[in-house]
Design an enzyme around this catalytic site. Structure first.
Site, mmCIF file in Angstrom:
data_model
loop_
_atom_site.group_PDB
_atom_site.id
_atom_site.type_symbol
_atom_site.label_atom_id
_atom_site.label_comp_id
_atom_site.label_asym_id
_atom_site.label_seq_id
_atom_site.Cartn_x
_atom_site.Cartn_y
_atom_site.Cartn_z
ATOM 1 N N GLY A 238 25.167 -6.901 -206.173
ATOM 2 C CA GLY A 238 26.478 -7.388 -206.574
ATOM 3 C C GLY A 238 27.254 -7.976 -205.411
ATOM 4 O O GLY A 238 27.793 -9.066 -205.495
ATOM 5 N N PHE A 239 27.365 -7.213 -204.322
ATOM 6 C CA PHE A 239 28.057 -7.644 -203.107
ATOM 7 C C PHE A 239 29.523 -8.005 -203.350
ATOM 8 O O PHE A 239 30.135 -8.699 -202.552
ATOM 9 C CB PHE A 239 27.327 -8.826 -202.449
ATOM 10 C CG PHE A 239 25.844 -8.653 -202.379
ATOM 11 C CD1 PHE A 239 25.289 -7.692 -201.552
ATOM 12 C CD2 PHE A 239 24.987 -9.426 -203.145
ATOM 13 C CE1 PHE A 239 23.920 -7.514 -201.491
ATOM 14 C CE2 PHE A 239 23.620 -9.247 -203.093
ATOM 15 C CZ PHE A 239 23.087 -8.290 -202.262
ATOM 16 N N GLY A 466 22.934 -0.761 -205.651
ATOM 17 C CA GLY A 466 21.877 -0.743 -204.649
ATOM 18 C C GLY A 466 22.026 0.239 -203.506
ATOM 19 O O GLY A 466 21.047 0.516 -202.818
ATOM 20 N N PRO A 630 20.375 9.413 -194.244
ATOM 21 C CA PRO A 630 20.001 8.418 -193.225
ATOM 22 C C PRO A 630 19.049 7.348 -193.732
ATOM 23 O O PRO A 630 19.095 6.204 -193.269
ATOM 24 C CB PRO A 630 19.348 9.279 -192.133
ATOM 25 C CG PRO A 630 19.896 10.646 -192.334
ATOM 26 C CD PRO A 630 20.109 10.790 -193.807
ATOM 27 N N LYS A 631 18.190 7.686 -194.679
ATOM 28 C CA LYS A 631 17.248 6.699 -195.211
ATOM 29 C C LYS A 631 17.986 5.614 -195.987
ATOM 30 O O LYS A 631 17.724 4.416 -195.829
ATOM 31 C CB LYS A 631 16.226 7.404 -196.107
ATOM 32 C CG LYS A 631 14.992 6.579 -196.441
ATOM 33 C CD LYS A 631 13.957 7.459 -197.132
ATOM 34 C CE LYS A 631 12.640 6.719 -197.289
ATOM 35 N NZ LYS A 631 11.597 7.594 -197.900
ATOM 36 N N GLN A 636 21.245 0.289 -196.185
ATOM 37 C CA GLN A 636 22.543 -0.380 -196.188
ATOM 38 C C GLN A 636 22.744 -1.214 -194.935
ATOM 39 O O GLN A 636 23.236 -2.345 -194.988
ATOM 40 C CB GLN A 636 23.656 0.670 -196.285
ATOM 41 C CG GLN A 636 23.855 1.232 -197.669
ATOM 42 C CD GLN A 636 24.473 0.201 -198.594
ATOM 43 O OE1 GLN A 636 25.671 -0.035 -198.561
ATOM 44 N NE2 GLN A 636 23.662 -0.433 -199.415
ATOM 45 N N LYS A 699 33.054 7.837 -193.943
ATOM 46 C CA LYS A 699 33.910 6.667 -193.742
ATOM 47 C C LYS A 699 33.427 5.443 -194.516
ATOM 48 O O LYS A 699 34.169 4.473 -194.642
ATOM 49 C CB LYS A 699 33.966 6.303 -192.258
ATOM 50 C CG LYS A 699 34.746 7.274 -191.388
ATOM 51 C CD LYS A 699 34.854 6.682 -189.996
ATOM 52 C CE LYS A 699 35.775 7.482 -189.106
ATOM 53 N NZ LYS A 699 36.036 6.788 -187.837
ATOM 54 N N GLY A 700 32.206 5.466 -194.997
ATOM 55 C CA GLY A 700 31.659 4.296 -195.670
ATOM 56 C C GLY A 700 30.841 3.452 -194.721
ATOM 57 O O GLY A 700 31.153 3.341 -193.532
ATOM 58 N N GLU A 703 30.166 -1.890 -195.936
ATOM 59 C CA GLU A 703 30.915 -3.062 -195.458
ATOM 60 C C GLU A 703 30.803 -3.232 -193.940
ATOM 61 O O GLU A 703 30.592 -4.335 -193.440
ATOM 62 C CB GLU A 703 32.396 -2.941 -195.840
ATOM 63 C CG GLU A 703 32.667 -2.463 -197.256
ATOM 64 C CD GLU A 703 32.303 -3.465 -198.327
ATOM 65 O OE1 GLU A 703 31.970 -4.609 -197.990
ATOM 66 O OE2 GLU A 703 32.351 -3.095 -199.509
#
Length: 736
Positions: A238-239, A466, A630-631, A636, A699-700, A703
């Site tokens: 999607g992004f 994703g 971590p995987k 990402q 924190k995400g 992005e």
């Protein structure tokens, strides 16, 4: 409450939905059929406008309707009037009036839907759509960002930036241009619509099940929100393109209502370029002032971006310039420029990817001007607190990102002089850039149910485009409930489930994950309370805070032999299940400045004769709080870096100014990175936890991993060639 052992969170778990995806069994929006309650589906194909501005003067649908199997052709001349009730909620956050399909004769951009053909087969609908004749009173469209008048700017200021710049001993006056970028997900946008009386079911590609599709379609048709059910179990990329309901979703629902049959509408690859949004093009003028030691004193930002004539799209492009570096004087102006185009939308790293791109290229120019190492220049301007708010940082480990990255990349072995390092015909350069992205979180709920057999079911109406939501959420629930991941089932993507915010902005783990943890904590607490109050339980009479749960068994934390399983407890008490709704109210930014940070390092090779740029290696080091998996994090990070490579070197939408047509609306001419473009990409995550951001301490990551990539590559190209390019993407033609 006693803290639970963390046995799932922090471990590299494989995707629980991975086998479904690689074997083709995961149902995406257009894949649903009789097994899902969709039978006798009809097919819709949109007819797009062939002019960029004007009015429709007539339709000739006779040839289309004469085709066997064609049910109807709907356009503004025969379409039912739709209420288009205002939706002040989340789906239409931009000022203006959203596009109202088939409600009038106006054409606002090239490719605007002007009609839809519904037929018994896809091939029939496609052929009939090509036979629909449309005549126009065409006008010349306005599509040039640099020539059209701008709206009144939004502004920010502290100090006296103009005067400080004029008096500074070191000054840069720079102008940048960033091309429009399109999301180009692998799965095209699609909707299946079915009416059952006054109730509508939509199988839709969406990143916002409730706020994005359910609320908007209910508002368009003027029906209660509960009358619309949205189902979206899988999203094939999607992004950001799925963060609102686009016109095709309304068209599918309208066609289903008119025909009385379920209707499937899938946008073609070409239609994605004007049927959904994009990252807008920008012009960005930046003045930078410093003393001769590199201490920044002022920046002046003048930003312009494209938007549609009917909506005003904005994003957080100014925020990095307010807080990334310490300086007393800042002035910013951000104007949108209304054009005859469709409305932009957020794209990975929205706002920050653009603002950081310019700032980090400018910092590299300043470092070269002052003959200061680019990392050292950044270190000299590290703030102790957020310069824009005065708030302390929850955590800001950017210095550590620089240190770790420089060591692992081998930064300090470079020759700082540009244009001198070669490998045969290739000029070699290295560059770096900082990255920042705001840490947020939207209100979210999750339903957690612990069954008497010791398994758990967790549900929330979020999406998964994703990042691995199907995997990471069971990790959180498993630890909070004291179960193994294999005994936790997570379901998502249905508006009948508890509502969540958008699946974007690096907020899903912070929002939905926190709701799941809170709900799971409540269920675990219910079970422990039941046990300590049950005279038949081995835990009777103990303090609840002394009990922990491992692999479905409650026991004293200091005496593992004293305890019992969930299954034993619930069966004995004739309880089929325990359940709770976890509720997260959203991020609060009134005590701390909360962001994820990163440092990106890139090495490029530039063919000295042909100007071809090849990325050789890239490293990103991230301060992103707790890493749940971590995987998945590596997945990402690699995806974000690939997106940044496209932004720096390849992606560029070309518009024909004569009619507003997108000339490269296909994956042959709109270039995106492919495997041959991708070298060794590596990500390092600082071991961390930021409890101020949310209870999970995350924190995400989605992005931030794109944000610093393009400037790191641009700075590396300068180091390789000695040529500073400020129009992006960087092309071979520009380097010749």
């Amino acid at each position: 409450m006693t803290l639970q052992p963390q046995t799932a969170v922090g471990t590299p778990q494989s995707r629980v939905d991975g086998r479904l995806k690689v074997t083709g069994q995961a149902p995406y929006a257009a894949d649903h059929g009789p097994d899902d309650g969709v039978s006798n589906v009809r097919f819709a194909v949109v007819v797009d406008s062939s002019v960029g501005r004007g009015r429709i003067t007539g339709f000739d649908t006779r040839a289309a309707l004469a085709q066997p199997g064609v049910l109807t052709v709907i356009h503004h001349g025969n379409s039912p009037r739709l209420p288009y009730v205002d939706n002040p909620g989340s789906n239409n956050p931009q000022p203006g009036t959203r596009l109202r399909v088939f409600q009038d004769d106006r054409v606002l951009f090239f490719g605007q839907p002007v009609a839809v053909v519904v037929a018994e087969t896809l091939e029939t609908a496609q052929h009939a759509a090509s036979l629909v004749g449309v005549t126009y009173a065409a006008e010349a469209p306005s599509t040039d960002l640099t020539r059209a008048p701008a709206d009144e700017p939004a502004s920010y200021a502290r100090g006296d930036a103009d005067n400080a710049w004029a008096q500074a001993p070191v000054r840069l006056d720079l102008s940048y241009r960033m091309a429009r970028n399109h999301h180009n997900p692998m799965e095209p946008h699609a909707t299946i619509a079915r009416w059952d009386g006054d109730n509508l079911t939509l199988w839709d590609k969406t990143q916002w099940v409730v706020g994005g599709t359910q609320q908007e379609v209910a508002a368009v048709f003027g029906i209660p929100q509960q009358s619309v059910r949205v189902i979206s179990p899988f999203v094939g990329g999607g992004f950001g393109s799925g963060l609102r309901a686009w016109p095709h979703t309304t068209i599918a629902a309208l066609a289903a209502r008119v025909t009385g049959q379920p209707v499937k509408l899938v946008l073609s690859r070409r239609q994605l370029y004007f049927g959904t949004g994009y990252r807008p093009a920008y012009t960005y003028a930046l003045k930078v002032a410093s003393d001769r030691r590199g201490q920044l004193t002022a920046m002046v930002h003048d930003v312009k971006s494209e938007t549609s004539s009917y909506e005003k799209f904005t994003e957080a492009v100014l925020l990095p310039g307010q807080m990334l570096y310490s300086m007393p004087h800042v002035r910013q102006a951000y104007s949108t420029v209304p054009l005859d185009v469709n409305t932009p939308i957020w794209m990975r790293g929205p706002g920050f990817a653009t603002g950081v791109h310019v700032i980090e290229c400018a910092l590299d120019e300043l470092a070269h001007e002052l003959r200061i190492d680019p990392i050292e220049l950044r270190l000299r301007n590290e703030p102790g607190k957020d310069p824009s708010t005065g708030l302390p940082f929850s955590t800001r480990r950017l210095r550590e990102c620089y240190t770790v990255g420089a060591r692992e990349f081998g930064w300090h072995g470079r020759n700082p002089k540009p244009g001198v390092t070669r490998d045969g015909d290739w000029l070699i350069g290295t560059g770096m850039a900082a990255a920042v992205y705001d840490t947020g979180g939207f209100p979210a709920q999750a339903h957690v149910r612990l069954h008497a057999d010791g398994t758990a079911l967790v549900q929330a109406a979020t999406s998964d485009m994703g990042p691995g939501t199907y995997t990471s959420m069971p990790q959180v629930a498993a630890d909070a409930l004291g179960l193994t991941m294999q005994t936790v089932t997570f379901r998502l993507g249905d508006s009948v489930m508890p509502p969540t915010g958008p699946h974007g902005g690096s907020t899903t783990m912070a929002s939905v994950g926190t709701a799941i943890q809170l709900g799971s904590d409540q269920v675990r607490s219910q079970a422990i309370t039941l046990a300590v109050n049950d005279s038949r339980s081995p835990l009777h009479g103990v303090r609840p805070e002394d009990v922990i749960v491992r692999k479905g068994r409650m026991h004293l934390k200091n005496d593992p032999t004293r305890g019992e399983s969930y299954q034993q407890l619930l069966t004995r008490n004739q309880r089929p299940h325990l359940e709770a709704i976890g509720t997260y109210t959203g991020a609060v930014h009134d005590r701390f400045s909360m962001s994820a940070y990163g440092a990106v390092f890139a090495e490029v090779a530039v063919d000295a004769r042909l100007g071809i740029v090849r990325l050789r290696r890239m490293l990103g080091v991230y301060d992103a709080g707790k890493i749940v998996n971590p995987k998945l994090a590596d997945s990402q990070a690699i995806g974000g870096m690939v997106g940044g490579i496209g932004q720096a070197l390849l992606e560029h939408t070309v518009t024909d100014p004569r009619d507003g047509r997108i000339a490269n609306a296909n994956l042959a001419d709109y270039l995106v990175p492919v495997n041959a473009d991708i070298p060794n990409l590596q990500a390092i995550y600082l071991n961390g936890n930021d409890p101020e951001t949310n209870p999970l301490g995350v924190k995400g990551l989605g992005e931030i991993t794109l944000v610093g990539v393009a400037p790191a590559i641009a700075n590396a190209v300068f180091h390789a060639t000695g040529r500073r390019l400020r129009d992006f993407p960087i092309t071979a033609e520009a380097l010749l």
